[in-house]
Design an enzyme around this catalytic site. Structure first.
Site, PDB file in Angstrom:
ATOM      1  N   TYR A 124       0.816  -1.221   0.000  1.00  0.00           N
ATOM      2  CA  TYR A 124       0.000   0.000   0.000  1.00  0.00           C
ATOM      3  C   TYR A 124       0.851   1.272   0.000  1.00  0.00           C
ATOM      4  CZ  TYR A 124      -4.487  -2.467   0.588  1.00  0.00           C
ATOM      5  OH  TYR A 124      -5.612  -3.232   0.394  1.00  0.00           O
TER       6      TYR A 124
ATOM      7  N   ASN B 161     -13.757  -4.025   3.384  1.00  0.00           N
ATOM      8  CA  ASN B 161     -14.491  -4.224   2.130  1.00  0.00           C
ATOM      9  C   ASN B 161     -14.089  -5.496   1.394  1.00  0.00           C
ATOM     10  OD1 ASN B 161     -12.013  -3.395   1.350  1.00  0.00           O
ATOM     11  ND2 ASN B 161     -12.696  -1.624   0.164  1.00  0.00           N
TER      12      ASN B 161
ATOM     13  N   HIS C 185      -9.245  -7.079  -2.278  1.00  0.00           N
ATOM     14  CA  HIS C 185      -8.366  -6.163  -3.009  1.00  0.00           C
ATOM     15  C   HIS C 185      -8.140  -6.733  -4.398  1.00  0.00           C
ATOM     16  CE1 HIS C 185      -4.786  -3.842  -4.175  1.00  0.00           C
ATOM     17  NE2 HIS C 185      -4.346  -5.002  -4.646  1.00  0.00           N
TER      18      HIS C 185
ATOM     19  N   GLU D  30       2.469  -6.179  -7.495  1.00  0.00           N
ATOM     20  CA  GLU D  30       1.803  -6.933  -6.419  1.00  0.00           C
ATOM     21  C   GLU D  30       1.996  -8.446  -6.595  1.00  0.00           C
ATOM     22  OE1 GLU D  30      -2.182  -5.344  -6.548  1.00  0.00           O
ATOM     23  OE2 GLU D  30      -1.492  -3.347  -5.934  1.00  0.00           O
TER      24      GLU D  30
HETATM   25  N1  UDP Z   1      -9.932   2.689   2.423  1.00  0.00           N
HETATM   26  C1  UDP Z   1     -10.471   3.179   3.604  1.00  0.00           C
HETATM   27  N2  UDP Z   1     -11.010   4.450   3.605  1.00  0.00           N
HETATM   28  C2  UDP Z   1     -11.009   5.241   2.495  1.00  0.00           C
HETATM   29  C3  UDP Z   1     -10.472   4.729   1.306  1.00  0.00           C
HETATM   30  C4  UDP Z   1      -9.943   3.453   1.295  1.00  0.00           C
HETATM   31  O1  UDP Z   1     -10.474   2.498   4.622  1.00  0.00           O
HETATM   32  O2  UDP Z   1     -11.511   6.384   2.557  1.00  0.00           O
HETATM   33  C5  UDP Z   1      -9.345   1.334   2.417  1.00  0.00           C
HETATM   34  C6  UDP Z   1     -10.264   0.285   1.787  1.00  0.00           C
HETATM   35  O3  UDP Z   1     -10.066  -0.942   2.474  1.00  0.00           O
HETATM   36  C7  UDP Z   1      -9.716   0.218   0.381  1.00  0.00           C
HETATM   37  C8  UDP Z   1      -8.217   0.400   0.590  1.00  0.00           C
HETATM   38  O4  UDP Z   1      -8.142   1.348   1.646  1.00  0.00           O
HETATM   39  O5  UDP Z   1     -10.017  -1.016  -0.259  1.00  0.00           O
HETATM   40  C9  UDP Z   1      -7.424   0.891  -0.586  1.00  0.00           C
HETATM   41  O6  UDP Z   1      -8.079   2.034  -1.112  1.00  0.00           O
HETATM   42  P1  UDP Z   1      -8.253   2.235  -2.683  1.00  0.00           P
HETATM   43  O7  UDP Z   1      -8.656   3.656  -2.902  1.00  0.00           O
HETATM   44  O8  UDP Z   1      -7.039   1.752  -3.400  1.00  0.00           O
HETATM   45  O9  UDP Z   1      -9.519   1.324  -3.008  1.00  0.00           O
HETATM   46  P2  UDP Z   1      -9.642  -0.051  -3.809  1.00  0.00           P
HETATM   47  O10 UDP Z   1      -8.622  -0.028  -4.928  1.00  0.00           O
HETATM   48  O11 UDP Z   1      -9.390  -1.153  -2.812  1.00  0.00           O
HETATM   49  O12 UDP Z   1     -11.048  -0.068  -4.331  1.00  0.00           O
HETATM   50 MG    MG Z   2      -6.574   0.366  -4.859  1.00  0.00          MG
END
Ligand code: UDP
Ligand code: MG
Length: 156
Positions: A49, A112, A115, A126
């Protein structure tokens, strides 16, 4: 063919949703070419991350991802990165459309469930982080001639 990195997050493992979520990927016609249960440590979470390091949710995200085991999968198919992102649904469980994994199995915005890599560059990085030790297994699937139209020479 693209290969993407999928993580079934700690909430998916704890809630016993691994089989049902993996089934959705398999049902779509995607091919599993890597699969393992593992514990993510702080060092791996921070590499995975790295792009989010400055975000306000980053500390909580690392705590969550290292809190309990995850299942990681290498998933292959034509356009697999985008196909998986569509199956996953929008980031926030509260907003993700019904019919998607996040839309159907959760309501939390941070917990959620899943990933998926969001670009070819992210997938390469990754996959090497999680399956760099030769963990991806290349193998032929005879059924691909029914999953894809191969009459033109390449799968479509
Ligand atoms: N996340 C969170 N709060 C936020 C945005 C993201 O807790 O406001 C967490 C959530 O678990 C998310 C991960 O951080 O899946 C990575 O964020 P990203 O924007 O990359 O979303 P994704 O690619 O997983 O849809
Ligand atoms: Mg992401």
């Amino acid at each position: 063919m693209e290969t993407t990195l999928i993580i079934l997050k700690p909430d998916a493992v704890q809630r016993g949703l691994v089989g049902r979520i993996i089934s959705r990927l398999e049902d779509k016609g995607l091919q599993l070419v890597g699969l393992k249960l593992m514990q993510i440590d702080d060092a791996l979470a921070s590499k995975h991350y790295a792009d989010h390091r400055e975000k306000p949710f980053y500390p909580g995200l690392v705590r969550f991802m290292t809190s309990s085991p995850v299942v990681v999968a290498a998933v292959r198919g034509v356009g697999a990165i985008g196909v998986c992102r569509n199956l996953m649904g929008a980031t926030f469980g509260s907003k993700a459309a019904a019919g998607t994994i996040r839309g159907d199995f959760g309501v939390s915005n941070s917990f959620n469930l899943i990933h998926g890599s969001d670009s070819p560059e992210a997938a390469a990085k990754e996959l090497s982080l999680f399956f760099g030790d030769g963990g991806v297994v290349d193998f032929d699937r005879p059924i691909d001639c029914w999953v894809y139209d191969t009459s033109g020479g390449s799968p479509e």
